[in-house]
Scaffold this active site. Structure first.
Site, PDB file in Angstrom:
ATOM      1  N   HIS A  66    -139.401  39.395  56.545  1.00 50.22           N
ATOM      2  CA  HIS A  66    -137.655  38.396  57.034  1.00 50.22           C
ATOM      3  C   HIS A  66    -138.065  38.728  58.773  1.00 50.22           C
ATOM      4  CE1 HIS A  66    -133.330  40.428  57.911  1.00 50.22           C
ATOM      5  NE2 HIS A  66    -133.532  38.996  58.490  1.00 50.22           N
ATOM      6  N   LEU A  69    -138.030  32.193  63.408  1.00 46.72           N
ATOM      7  CA  LEU A  69    -138.941  30.923  64.532  1.00 46.72           C
ATOM      8  C   LEU A  69    -138.609  30.577  64.681  1.00 46.72           C
ATOM      9  CD1 LEU A  69    -141.740  31.670  61.012  1.00 46.72           C
ATOM     10  CD2 LEU A  69    -141.729  33.529  62.918  1.00 46.72           C
ATOM     11  N   HIS A 237    -131.808  44.712  55.539  1.00 51.34           N
ATOM     12  CA  HIS A 237    -132.020  45.737  57.243  1.00 51.34           C
ATOM     13  C   HIS A 237    -130.714  46.386  56.562  1.00 51.34           C
ATOM     14  CE1 HIS A 237    -128.597  42.362  58.010  1.00 51.34           C
ATOM     15  NE2 HIS A 237    -130.065  41.459  58.708  1.00 51.34           N
ATOM     16  N   ASP A 313    -136.773  42.019  60.914  1.00 53.56           N
ATOM     17  CA  ASP A 313    -135.863  41.325  61.621  1.00 53.56           C
ATOM     18  C   ASP A 313    -136.414  40.291  62.939  1.00 53.56           C
ATOM     19  OD1 ASP A 313    -133.696  39.944  61.494  1.00 53.56           O
ATOM     20  OD2 ASP A 313    -132.564  41.646  61.697  1.00 53.56           O
ATOM     21  N   PHE A 331    -127.630  39.539  69.272  1.00 56.15           N
ATOM     22  CA  PHE A 331    -127.910  40.496  68.703  1.00 56.15           C
ATOM     23  C   PHE A 331    -129.746  40.227  68.293  1.00 56.15           C
ATOM     24  CE2 PHE A 331    -123.394  40.593  67.452  1.00 56.15           C
ATOM     25  CZ  PHE A 331    -123.202  41.919  67.590  1.00 56.15           C
ATOM     26  N   GLY A 332    -130.566  41.354  68.385  1.00 56.47           N
ATOM     27  CA  GLY A 332    -131.310  41.304  67.517  1.00 56.47           C
ATOM     28  C   GLY A 332    -132.610  41.249  68.571  1.00 56.47           C
TER      29      GLY A 332
HETATM   30  O1  DOR Z   1    -129.884  41.491  64.882  1.00 52.26           O
HETATM   31  C1  DOR Z   1    -130.500  40.471  64.251  1.00 52.26           C
HETATM   32  N1  DOR Z   1    -130.272  39.505  64.859  1.00 52.26           N
HETATM   33  N2  DOR Z   1    -129.450  40.199  63.095  1.00 52.26           N
HETATM   34  C2  DOR Z   1    -129.803  39.096  62.027  1.00 52.26           C
HETATM   35  O2  DOR Z   1    -128.881  38.840  61.290  1.00 52.26           O
HETATM   36  C3  DOR Z   1    -130.062  37.509  62.894  1.00 52.26           C
HETATM   37  C4  DOR Z   1    -130.802  37.973  64.395  1.00 52.26           C
HETATM   38  C5  DOR Z   1    -130.908  36.778  65.321  1.00 52.26           C
HETATM   39  O3  DOR Z   1    -131.473  35.820  64.107  1.00 52.26           O
HETATM   40  O4  DOR Z   1    -131.223  37.203  66.307  1.00 52.26           O
END
Ligand code: DOR
Length: 444
Positions: A66, A69, A237, A313, A331-332
């Site tokens: 997971h 890229l 996740h 992730d 997010f991420g």
């Molecule tokens: O925090 C996240 N970012 N969760 C996700 O499911 C997608 C990801 C992203 O692509 O930035």
């Protein structure tokens, strides 16, 4: 000819149950690098390179099922090439990339595009295909054709498939080709405008909260939908104690359900959002990091075998996007380079699992999830591909920007002291990452 001899390491291969001190010999040819011998005191005659692995663990190459890229479409954040550099720096020899690119990986041509790009990259890269066109949840993709083109799983990750009718159709099609559906479990009407976990910290900041139940109702729904379908169904996740319990019960009933945990859900609580009274967007992630009781439950889920897979992730974003006010920051967080040390901190250091278990969560189990075992990945076997990760289980290092090989550095783990590190990564017989030049020397 033996191209490479890895000497005196603790060879751990959960697929075969091997856990012993041994040498591993690798030969290379036009067909790639293969493991040709495993055993004590192998001959050094004709060997062109020796790696002294005393004190190190020799594991099958780590697999992350997971990652994001960002190619095509957001190459300023990451590319297939740069993400694969981050992967080998973290000890990963194969990754599966999610389809939330621009355009989404929702047709056979784009699945082939990923393979085409991956030919020039460091680690092996396998695409996950979208279940719905454009990941919009409205029309099903050509799942059989994408599977034929090489999609190793299906997901609309980044988004849930919200419609139960559509979800049923996708599960049915994915089951027909024998693949796996990986769900991003987020009931959208419960998370509108949500920025972080719904709890004391969100209240403190006056931020819209994201309740646990938004994840849990989707897992419950999908498991029920899937009862008459029997698709392999994977929860991405997982973040809440309730989710762990739902998955535990489904597995106890014998349903084809698996789940993954990410470093941040194993280590951080929502307090990480509070940086001296200011909300820290570096810790903003979907699903959100939650409370101590959730972290403990996710760890317990790994310990008791409910969660069988670890996944970063890895979600690169630019520094300027993450510097925005938390409400509008994406997010991420990135994960590949520090993941192994972080997993060990969460699971090995407190004594919850041992090394063979940790390695299984990172090799044989994700390989089976995505069908990579068919290519011999996820194990160390004579005649199998020489994808190997050498791990120093007892070192001291800091995850700093210099350790990051990808394009982005959005992680709240920067500056963390870690005690475990992937020190050599070998893909298809080629040493693509070595922390200490001493480790990889010519025979003398
Ligand atoms: O925090 C996240 N970012 N969760 C996700 O499911 C997608 C990801 C992203 O692509 O930035």
């Amino acid at each position: 000819m033996t191209a490479l001899l890895i000497r005196n390491g603790r060879v751990i291969d959960p697929a075969s149950g091997r856990d012993e001190t041994a040498d591993v010999a690798v030969a290379t040819s036009a067909a790639g690098g293969k493991v040709i011998e495993i055993g004590p005191s192998l001959s050094t005659t004709g060997v062109s390179r020796i790696i002294d692995a005393k004190g190190l663990i020799v594991a099958p190459g780590l697999i992350d099922p997971h990652v994001h890229l960002r190619e095509p479409g957001q190459e300023d954040k990451e590319t297939i090439a740069s993400g694969s550099q981050a992967a080998v720096a973290g000890g990963f020899t194969a990754v599966c990339c999610m389809p939330n690119t621009t355009p989404a990986l929702d047709c056979p041509e784009l699945v082939r595009f990923v393979y085409d790009r991956a030919r020039q990259t460091a680690c092996r890269v396998y695409p996950i295909g979208a279940g719905t066109v454009g990941r919009k949840g409205e029309a099903i993709t050509e799942i059989a054709l994408m599977h034929e083109a090489g999609a190793v799983g299906f997901s609309d990750d980044g988004d849930v498939i919200a419609s139960a009718g559509m979800m049923s159709r996708v599960l049915t099609e994915v089951a027909q080709v024998g693949s796996v559906f990986m769900q991003h479990c987020q009931e959208p009407t419960l998370t509108r405008g949500a920025v972080m976990h719904a709890g004391r910290v969100s209240t403190r900041f006056g931020l819209t909260g994201w309740p646990r139940v938004a994840e849990e109702v989707i897992i419950e729904r999908d498991i029920r939908l899937n009862k008459g379908i029997g698709c392999r169904y994977h929860v991405q996740h997982l973040s809440s104690a309730g989710s762990v319990e739902i998955v535990r019960c489904a597995r106890a009933e014998g349903q084809p359900v698996s789940a993954e945990a990410s470093p941040h859900h194993l280590l951080l609580t929502d307090e990480a959002i509070d940086q001296d009274g200011v909300p820290n967007a570096l810790a903003k992630v979907n699903p959100p990091i939650r409370e101590r009781s959730d972290v403990d439950a996710v760890r317990a889920g790994v310990a008791d075998g409910t969660i069988t897979i670890l996944a970063t992730d890895h979600a690169p974003h630019t520094a300027s996007e993450k510097a925005r006010p938390i409400e509008s920051a994406p997010f991420g967080l990135i994960g590949l380079e520090g993941a192994l040390g972080l997993y060990a901190k969460a699971l090995i250091e407190p004594g919850l699992i041992d090394w063979p278990r940790l390695i299984a969560l990172l090799t044989v189990n994700p390989a089976a999830l995505c069908g990579l075992d068919k290519h011999g990945l996820g194990r160390i076997a004579i005649g199998g591909p020489a994808d190997l990760t050498l791990i120093d289980p007892d070192c001291a290092w800091t995850l700093d920007e210099a350790a990051l090989a990808g394009k982005s550095c959005n992680t709240p783990f920067l500056g963390w002291s870690l005690g475990v590190r992937a020190v050599v990564t070998i893909v298809n017989g080629r040493v693509l990452h070595a922390v200490d030049a001493q480790l990889a020397s010519a025979p003398g």
